[in-house]
Design a protein around this motif. Structure first.
Motif, short mmCIF file in Angstrom:
data_model
loop_
_atom_site.label_atom_id
_atom_site.label_comp_id
_atom_site.label_asym_id
_atom_site.label_seq_id
_atom_site.Cartn_x
_atom_site.Cartn_y
_atom_site.Cartn_z
N ARG A 655 -4.31 3.67 -1.07
CA ARG A 655 -4.00 2.50 -1.89
C ARG A 655 -2.79 2.78 -2.78
NH1 ARG A 655 -6.51 0.23 1.18
NH2 ARG A 655 -8.45 -0.97 1.01
N ASN A 669 -3.10 -2.58 -2.69
CA ASN A 669 -2.82 -2.78 -1.27
C ASN A 669 -2.69 -1.44 -0.54
OD1 ASN A 669 -2.76 -5.45 -1.92
ND2 ASN A 669 -0.70 -5.85 -1.14
N ARG A 705 -4.75 -2.20 10.57
CA ARG A 705 -3.62 -1.72 9.78
C ARG A 705 -2.79 -2.92 9.35
NH1 ARG A 705 -1.94 -0.43 14.90
NH2 ARG A 705 -3.79 -1.72 15.21
N TYR A 706 -1.93 -2.73 8.37
CA TYR A 706 -1.00 -3.77 7.93
C TYR A 706 0.41 -3.38 8.31
CZ TYR A 706 -5.03 -5.16 5.13
OH TYR A 706 -6.28 -5.54 4.73
N ASP A 709 3.71 -3.83 2.92
CA ASP A 709 2.97 -3.60 1.69
C ASP A 709 2.25 -4.86 1.21
OD1 ASP A 709 3.82 -0.99 1.60
OD2 ASP A 709 5.55 -1.42 0.34
N ASN A 711 0.38 -6.78 2.87
CA ASN A 711 -0.96 -6.81 3.49
C ASN A 711 -1.38 -8.21 3.91
OD1 ASN A 711 -2.78 -4.10 1.78
ND2 ASN A 711 -0.90 -4.11 2.95
N THR A 714 -2.35 -8.52 9.58
CA THR A 714 -3.15 -7.39 10.03
C THR A 714 -2.88 -7.11 11.51
OG1 THR A 714 -4.92 -7.91 8.48
CG2 THR A 714 -5.49 -6.52 10.34
#
Length: 782
Positions: A655, A669, A705-706, A709, A711, A714
Motif C-alpha cells: 500500500r 492504494n 492487479r491494478y 496508482d 486503482n 483491475t
C-alpha cells in the motif's frame, strides 16, 4: 552495428591505485569480487571455555588452515555458481548464490530469502526467457512490456526497484537497460528478496535478480545441443561445449544460441543471438586467471498491448474476466473491457523496430595470499546500443470511437567500465570461526540518449487499423555520466556450530552529471547540473540450525535508491533525494526425509520512504511512503521414486501512504502490477521403462492487479497451466550421445485469455498473455 567502444581506463586508475594502497596497508580490509567465484566453506570449531580460548583458537586456526590447504586446488578451480557443498535438495538450498552473499554461503546459510534456479530446472521446465524463469519463482511476476523488457514485480515492488544483475554486475536501472534474454547460455538465475543494497548498491529496494552465464569446468569435455519449435512457428537452437583442454590447467566454456519467438499478435516477433565464452587458467595451486567475452543482440517487432474499450461500444464483443472497472484519461470511457476483435491486433506502425546490441568483456584473477587470505579481482567493460522506433500509445477515444496513436523514438549509447576487488579473510575470534570479506568497487558510466522531440500522432479504427508508418522525426539529446565508488564489509561469526551472526555495511558514493539539449543543440534551462549521493546501507541477521536440516533465520536490512526511480532521466526541478528502505524478515528453511523433501517459510515487513511513482504521460507523482507486508511458503517432495510434487504461494499487502497531490490522494492504494496472491504448483510421474518417460502438469495463479496508482482498472486474476511429457532415449540408440531427450509441451492448455501486465506510463492499454501453444523440443548431451 555501431562500434562499441570502451571508455578509457584512465578514469578508473585512481580508484585502482587507491585499492592497491588500501590492500598493502591493511590486508583485512578489501576489495571486490570475481563474480560468481566461491570460497571454501568456513570451518567450524566447537565452542570452548574461556580458560581454553587461546589454545582452542590456535588449534581451530590450525585445523582451518589445514582444511584450506587441502582445498586450495578446489578453491582456485572453476566452479559453477550453484556449487553444491552437500547433495542437491528439492528447493536447491545447498546452492551458493554469490549475489546474495560474498561469504560463500549456501542459500540455507543466508539470513534472507534466496532462490537459485539452476540450468537443469530451466531445461526441465522449458523456461525460454528470463521472464519465464522469474514467474516460476515464489511470488514473482513478470511482463515483457516492450518499453521495459523483462520487468519484474516481487514483494510489492516493481521495475527499477529491483536490480537486474549480469554475473553480479549492475549496468543501470532495470527499466532502462534490461532486454528480453534467452536462457540457453545461463548457468543459473539467482533471486534475492527484499532490500539488497548491501550486495548490489543503489536501486535494490525490492531485491535483485542475477543472471549467471555458463562457465568452464575442470574435467572431460562435455557438449550439449537443443532445438525447439512451437505452433506459433517459433524456433530456438543452442550449442554449448566446455571442459579441460590439452594445455595443463586451461579450461574453457563456449555457448551460442539463436531464437526466433513469434508473438500471438500479428506481425510480432523477437529474434535473439547470444555468444558467450570464458577461459580459466590455473597458473599454480594458488593463482587462477580468467577472461570472458559475450555478445548479445535482440531485434523485435513489438506488441504494445490491447486498448481499453468502453463496454457500451464493444457490445457483444466485450469480454469478461480480463479487465474490469472504469477509466478516464483522454476521454471518459466508463466501464471498460478488452474487445475480442483486438486479441491479435497489432496497432504498431509497419516500420517499427526494437533493437539492442551488447558486448561484455570481463577478466580477473584469484590469488591465495596466505592459507587464510584470498584476493580476488575482476575488471569489466560493457557497451550497448539500443533503439526504440514505435507507435507506443494506443488510447481509445470515446468522442470519435477510434484509437488515438502516438509515436515515440529513443536510443541509447551506453559505455561502462569498472573494477570489483575482494579480500577474504578467515580468522578465529576468541575461539570462534569468523570470515570477513571486504569489497572495494568503482565504475564509470557514460550514457547518451538521443530521443524524440516531436511525437507524430493519428487516429485509426479499432478493428483492422491502417497501421501506416512512423512519419517525420525530430530528435534531441540527453546525457548522463555516473561515477560510482563503494566500500563494503560482510562478516559471519559462528558462535556455535549451529548459530551464526551475519552482517554487513556498505558505504557508496554516486556522482551524477546530466545535460539536455533541444533539437538545435541549445542547452535546456536548468542544465547541465550535477548531484552527489552517499547512501549507507547494510544487513544484520542470524541463522540457527536448531536440529540438523532445520534452520531459522531473521534479518534487518536497508536499501537506498534515487527517489525519481531513474537516475538517467532526473530533471533539475525534481527533488534529487534518496529513498530509504528497511525490512524486517524472519523465516525457516527445512530439509528432511533424507533430502527427499524441503520447505521454507518467510514473513517480512518493508517500508520505503520518499517515493516517486509513475503517472500517465511519462510524468511522476510524489507517492510519499510505500509499505509492504507478506508471507511466502514453498515446498517440494518426492514421496516415492517416480512421483515429484512441488508448490509455492506468496501473499503480499502492498500500500501507498502519504500519497497526496493537488486534487486527490492515492493513500491506501496498491502499486501497479502487484497481486496480493501468486501461487505455482506442479506434479510429475516418471515411468522407469526401457525408454524412461515422464509426464507432468504445472499450474500458476496470479491474483487481481491494478494498472495504475489510481486503482480504477483491475487486471483480473487468472489461472493457467502447462502439460508436458518427455522421453529419455537410451545411449544404445545414439552411440555417440550420452543423453537424448524429446519433449512435448502444451502451454496454457485451457487457452485462457488474461492480462499479464500493465504499464503505468501507458495506462490506456493492457498487455495480454499468450494463448494455447504447442511445443516440441529435442536435447542432446555427449
Amino acid at each position: 552495428m555501431s562500434s562499441i567502444r570502451l571508455v578509457r581506463l584512465r578514469r578508473i586508475l585512481p580508484a585502482s591505485a587507491a585499492l592497491a594502497l588500501f590492500a598493502a596497508i591493511d590486508m583485512t580490509a578489501a576489495l571486490a569480487q570475481q563474480a560468481g567465484e566461491l570460497l571454501p566453506p568456513v570451518e567450524v570449531s566447537p565452542p570452548q571455555s574461556r580458560k581454553q580460548a587461546k589454545p582452542a583458537g590456535r588449534d581451530a586456526a590450525s585445523t582451518r588452515r589445514a582444511a584450506t590447504r587441502r582445498s586450495v586446488t578446489a578453491a582456485v578451480a572453476p566452479k559453477p555458481v550453484a556449487l553444491d557443498l552437500a547433495p542437491p535438495t528439492p528447493l536447491n538450498s545447498n546452492a551458493v548464490a554469490a549475489s546474495a552473499s560474498r561469504l560463500g554461503l549456501t542459500v540455507r546459510q543466508t539470513p534472507a530469502t534466496v532462490e537459485v534456479i539452476s540450468a537443469e530446472t530451466i531445461r526441465e521446465q522449458r523456461y525460454r526467457t528470463v521472464s519465464d524463469v522469474a514467474q516460476g519463482a515464489v511470488g514473482v511476476t513478470a511482463g515483457d512490456n516492450p518499453a521495459e523488457p523483462s520487468a519484474f514485480s516481487m514483494r510489492g515492488f516493481t521495475n527499477s526497484q529491483i536490480n537486474t544483475l549480469y554475473n553480479g554486475i549492475k549496468i543501470g536501472p532495470q527499466n532502462m537497460t534490461s532486454r528480453i534474454m534467452d536462457t540457453a547460455n545461463l548457468e543459473a538465475v539467482e533471486i534475492l528478496k527484499g532490500p539488497a543494497s548491501l550486495m548490489s548498491g543503489e536501486g535494490a529496494a525490492g531485491g535483485a535478480i542475477n543472471l549467471v552465464t555458463k562457465r568452464p569446468h575442470t574435467g572431460p569435455i562435455r557438449n550439449e545441443a537443443d532445438f525447439s519449435w512451437d505452433s506459433l512457428n517459433s524456433l530456438r537452437a543452442h550449442f554449448g561445449s566446455g571442459g579441460s583442454t590439452n594445455v595443463q590447467g586451461l579450461d574453457y566454456r563456449f555457448d551460442v544460441s539463436r531464437s526466433s519467438l513469434n508473438g500471438f499478435a500479428e506481425d510480432t516477433n523477437t529474434r535473439t543471438l547470444d555468444l558467450s565464452g570464458q577461459l580459466d587458467y590455473r597458473v599454480s595451486d594458488s593463482l587462477k586467471v580468467w577472461g570472458a567475452i559475450e555478445y548479445r543482440e535482440d531485434r523485435s517487432k513489438a506488441y504494445w498491448g490491447a486498448p481499453l474499450v468502453p463496454v457500451a461500444f464493444s457490445g457483444s464483443h466485450a469480454t469478461a474476466g480480463i479487465v474490469s472497472g472504469s477509466y478516464f484519461n483522454r476521454t471518459d470511457l466508463g466501464a471498460v473491457t478488452i474487445d475480442d476483435r483486438t486479441f491479435n491486433t497489432n496497432y504498431n506502425v509497419l516500420d517499427n523496430r526494437n533493437v539492442a546490441q551488447e558486448v561484455w568483456l570481463r577478466g580477473g584473477f584469484e590469488l591465495k595470499l596466505a592459507p587464510d587470505l584470498t584476493l580476488k579481482s575482476q575488471a569489466y567493460g560493457y557497451g550497448a546500443e539500443r533503439s526504440w522506433f514505435n507507435n507506443e500509445i494506443e488510447a481509445f477515444d470515446a468522442t470519435n470511437n477510434q484509437v488515438y496513436r502516438e509515436r515515440f523514438y529513443v536510443a541509447h549509447s551506453q559505455r561502462l567500465v569498472g573494477n570489483i576487488t575482494d579480500l577474504v579473510w578467515d580468522a578465529n575470534v576468541a575461539g570462534f570461526d569468523n570470515r570477513m570479506v571486504a569489497t572495494l568497487s568503482s565504475s564509470y558510466l557514460d550514457f547518451v540518449r538521443p530521443g524524440a522531440a516531436n511525437f507524430p500522432n493519428d487516429f485509426v479504427s479499432l478493428v483492422d487499423p491502417d497501421r501506416g508508418f512512423y512519419g517525420p522525426l525530430t530528435t534531441q539529446q540527453q546525457t548522463a555520466r555516473i561515477d560510482n565508488e563503494a566500500l563494503s564489509f560482510e562478516d559471519r561469526l559462528k558462535l556455535t556450530r549451529t548459530f551464526s551472526l551475519i552482517g554487513g555495511l556498505r558505504v557508496e558514493h554516486i556522482g551524477l552529471d546530466r545535460n539536455s539539449t533541444d533539437p538545435v543543440g541549445l542547452v535546456k534551462a536548468g542544465f547541465p547540473f550535477t548531484k552527489d549521493w552517499a547512501p549507507v546501507t547494510g544487513r544484520i541477521g542470524y541463522t540457527w540450525e536448531a536440529v540438523p536440516g532445520l534452520t531459522f533465520f531473521s534479518q534487518y536490512a536497508t536499501g537506498a535508491d534515487v527517489s525519481a526511480n531513474n537516475i538517467f532521466l532526473l530533471a533539475p526541478a525534481q527533488p534529487l533525494d534518496l529513498t530509504t528502505t528497511r525490512t524486517y524478515e524472519t523465516g525457516v528453511k527445512h530439509v528432511l526425509w533424507d533430502n527427499r523433501a524441503e520447505w521454507s517459510f518467510s514473513a517480512y515487513d518493508i517500508v520505503r520512504r520518499n517515493v516517486y511513482a509513475a503517472a500517465g504521460g511519462q510524468t511522476l507523482n510524489i507517492a510519499g511512503r510505500q509499505e509492504s507486508k507478506g508471507v511466502e511458503v514453498a515446498g517440494s517432495i518426492r514421496p516415492i521414486g517416480p512421483l515429484r510434487l512441488w508448490g509455492n504461494i506468496a501473499y503480499v499487502d502492498a500500500r501507498y501512504a502519504d500519497y497526496d497531490f493537488a486534487g486527490g490522494s492515492f493513500s491506501g492504494n496498491a502499486p501497479p502490477n502487484v497481486p496480493r496472491v501468486v501461487a505455482n504448483a506442479g506434479a510429475s510421474w516418471r515411468f522407469f521403462t526401457p525408454w524412461p518417460v515422464e509426464v507432468g502438469i504445472t499450474g500458476r495463479h496470479v491474483g487481481d492487479r491494478y494498472n495504475t496508482d489510481a486503482n480504477t482498472v483491475t487486471m483480473n486474476a487468472y489461472t493457467i497451466g502447462d502439460l508436458y511429457a518427455f522421453v529419455d532415449i537410451p545411449k544404445a540408440v545414439f552411440n555417440a550421445v550420452d543423453l537424448a531427450r524429446l519433449t512435448f509441451r502444451v502451454r496454457n492448455f485451457t487457452d485462457k485469455r488474461y492480462a499479464i501486465w500493465g504499464d503505468p506510463f501507458y495506462p490506456d492499454q493492457i498487455l495480454l498473455g499468450a494463448p494455447r501453444t504447442y511445443e516440441i523440443s529435442a536435447a542432446f548431451k555427449w
